[in-house]
Scaffold this active site. Sequence first.
Site, PDB file in Angstrom:
ATOM      1  N   GLY A  42      11.191  10.689   3.429  1.00 31.10           N
ATOM      2  CA  GLY A  42      10.306   9.547   3.175  1.00 31.10           C
ATOM      3  C   GLY A  42       9.978   8.818   4.459  1.00 31.10           C
ATOM      4  CE  LYS A 100      12.857  -3.792  -6.320  1.00 30.56           C
ATOM      5  NZ  LYS A 100      13.317  -3.772  -4.926  1.00 30.56           N
TER       6      LYS A 100
HETATM    7  P1  NAI Z   1       6.747   3.329   0.988  1.00 30.26           P
HETATM    8  O1  NAI Z   1       6.005   3.433  -0.277  1.00 30.26           O
HETATM    9  O2  NAI Z   1       6.112   2.646   2.154  1.00 30.26           O
HETATM   10  O3  NAI Z   1       7.196   4.783   1.492  1.00 30.26           O
HETATM   11  C1  NAI Z   1       7.799   5.735   0.698  1.00 30.26           C
HETATM   12  C2  NAI Z   1       7.479   7.086   1.314  1.00 30.26           C
HETATM   13  O4  NAI Z   1       8.239   8.096   0.649  1.00 30.26           O
HETATM   14  C3  NAI Z   1       6.010   7.475   1.204  1.00 30.26           C
HETATM   15  O5  NAI Z   1       5.544   7.930   2.464  1.00 30.26           O
HETATM   16  C4  NAI Z   1       6.029   8.590   0.153  1.00 30.26           C
HETATM   17  O6  NAI Z   1       4.990   9.526   0.347  1.00 30.26           O
HETATM   18  C5  NAI Z   1       7.388   9.202   0.395  1.00 30.26           C
HETATM   19  N1  NAI Z   1       7.950   9.958  -0.717  1.00 30.26           N
HETATM   20  C6  NAI Z   1       7.918   9.695  -2.033  1.00 30.26           C
HETATM   21  N2  NAI Z   1       8.591  10.633  -2.744  1.00 30.26           N
HETATM   22  C7  NAI Z   1       9.071  11.511  -1.820  1.00 30.26           C
HETATM   23  C8  NAI Z   1       9.856  12.696  -1.902  1.00 30.26           C
HETATM   24  N3  NAI Z   1      10.282  13.167  -3.072  1.00 30.26           N
HETATM   25  N4  NAI Z   1      10.175  13.336  -0.752  1.00 30.26           N
HETATM   26  C9  NAI Z   1       9.768  12.862   0.437  1.00 30.26           C
HETATM   27  N5  NAI Z   1       9.008  11.748   0.584  1.00 30.26           N
HETATM   28  C10 NAI Z   1       8.671  11.084  -0.538  1.00 30.26           C
HETATM   29  O7  NAI Z   1       8.158   2.652   0.620  1.00 30.26           O
HETATM   30  P2  NAI Z   1       9.154   1.900   1.589  1.00 30.26           P
HETATM   31  O8  NAI Z   1       8.840   0.457   1.567  1.00 30.26           O
HETATM   32  O9  NAI Z   1       9.243   2.608   2.879  1.00 30.26           O
HETATM   33  O10 NAI Z   1      10.541   2.065   0.816  1.00 30.26           O
HETATM   34  C11 NAI Z   1      11.258   3.292   0.819  1.00 30.26           C
HETATM   35  C12 NAI Z   1      12.540   3.140   0.019  1.00 30.26           C
HETATM   36  O11 NAI Z   1      13.327   2.097   0.555  1.00 30.26           O
HETATM   37  C13 NAI Z   1      12.342   2.774  -1.463  1.00 30.26           C
HETATM   38  O12 NAI Z   1      13.369   3.365  -2.221  1.00 30.26           O
HETATM   39  C14 NAI Z   1      12.509   1.270  -1.473  1.00 30.26           C
HETATM   40  O13 NAI Z   1      12.921   0.802  -2.726  1.00 30.26           O
HETATM   41  C15 NAI Z   1      13.591   1.119  -0.441  1.00 30.26           C
HETATM   42  N6  NAI Z   1      13.623  -0.183   0.165  1.00 30.26           N
HETATM   43  C16 NAI Z   1      12.531  -0.661   0.808  1.00 30.26           C
HETATM   44  C17 NAI Z   1      12.574  -1.899   1.408  1.00 30.26           C
HETATM   45  C18 NAI Z   1      11.425  -2.424   2.190  1.00 30.26           C
HETATM   46  O14 NAI Z   1      11.642  -3.395   2.922  1.00 30.26           O
HETATM   47  N7  NAI Z   1      10.243  -1.861   2.123  1.00 30.26           N
HETATM   48  C19 NAI Z   1      13.764  -2.742   1.323  1.00 30.26           C
HETATM   49  C20 NAI Z   1      14.892  -2.106   0.690  1.00 30.26           C
HETATM   50  C21 NAI Z   1      14.790  -0.886   0.107  1.00 30.26           C
END
Ligand code: NAI
Length: 345
Positions: free
Chosen positions: A178, A79
Amino acid sequence: MFFDLPDFDAHEAVHFVDDRASGLRAIIAMHSTHLGPAAGGCRWWRYADDGAALTDALRLSRGMSYKNAMAGLPMGGGKAVVLRDAAKSDAMLEAFGRAIEGLGGRYVTAEDVGMTDRDMTVIAKATRHVSGLPVSGGAAGGNPGPSTAEGVFVGMRAAIAHKLGRSAFTGVHVAIQGLGSVGGALAAKLAAAGATLTLADIDTDRARDLAAQLGATVVADADIMDVEADVFSPNALGAILTAESVAALRVAVVAGAANNQLATPQDGARLAARGILYAPDYVINAGGIINVAAEYLGSGDAASVATAIAAIEGRLADIFAEAEATGTPTDAVADAMARRLIGRG
Ligand code: NAI
C-alpha cells in the site's frame, strides 16, 4: 443481536445515518468517551454488505479508543464509515457533517481511507467537530498521512533495534503493502534512510512510478506478503494477518500503519510463536491522530506534535521489552495497557 456482536465490546453508541436527499449512508461508532470526545477518522469504502460495514466501524472505533489512550491524548475513540454505494458528492459530505454536528461534539472526524483534506473542508461547512483540515506552515494539523508515516518510521526503528539489533535503516529490507498517503510517504523516508525497498499497490502505476523514483523493486500486490525481507509493512487495509498469511511470512518484523492488521486476536499469538516481532497497529500508527488532535484541541504547534510523534519509538520499545520479559504477545501487552487507560482494565 447488535449487543452480542463479537466486535461490539460495549460501544457507548452506534449511529446509523441515512440521508435520502444526498444518498449518504454512514455508520458512526463511538466506543469510548472516557478520556474525551470520541475521535477517529472517516472511511469511504465499498463494503460487501451492511454487516461488513458495521463490523469495520466497530473494530476501527475500538482501535481508536486504544490508539488515543496509548498516544496520551485527551480523546476517546470513535470511527465513521461511509458506504460507498454512489459517487462522492459535496451534498453527501455536508450531510455527513450535519450528522456529526447532531452529536454535539461527542464524535470528532478526520480523514481515513478514501477521504481527503478537501473533503474535510466540505464537512466543516456543517460542523466544527472535524479535523485534518488543510493548514499553513508551522501549525499543527492537516492531512494526517505524513504524520502517520513519521510515526511508523520511528516505530519501525524501535522494532529493528529490538529484533535485529540495528540502529539505522541502512541495508534493512522493507516490503511495503500500500503506497497511498501513508505508505508512499513512508517509502520515501525509508529510501532516504538507506533501506532496501520492495513495493506493492493494487494501483500498479502508482507502485511502478514510486519505485522508479526511489530505486525500489515492485511486486504484484498478491505477492508482497511472500517477499523475504527484514520487515513487512502493511499500509493498505486491515485483517491481513491470518493463520495462513502468518505461517507464510518470511520476515522478522511486522510494522505498518494499517488499522486492525490482526484478523483475529489469535493471530498476534501466532506471530509471537513464529518469533516475528509485531508492532501493535494502533500504537505505531498514532502519528496522524496526534497531529489532528493538536489541531482540533488547539493544544500545540508543529514542533510539539513532532515531539509527541517521536515518543512512539520509546513507547514501542517499552512494549517490546515487556512482551519479551513476560512471554506475552506484543498486541496483548498493548491491549492491556490501553484498556487500563480507558477504565476497562
Ligand atoms: P490511502 O487510501 O491513501 O492508501 C491506501 C493505498 O493502499 C492505496 O494506494 C491503495 O491503492 C492501496 N491498496 C489497497 N488495497 C491494497 C492491496 N490489497 N494491496 C496493495 N495495496 C492496496 O490510505 P492511507 O491514508 O495511506 O491509509 C493506509 C492504511 O493506514 C489504512 O489501513 C488506514 O486505516 C491506516 N491509517 C491511516 C492513517 C492516516 O493518517 N492516513 C492513520 C492511521 C492508520
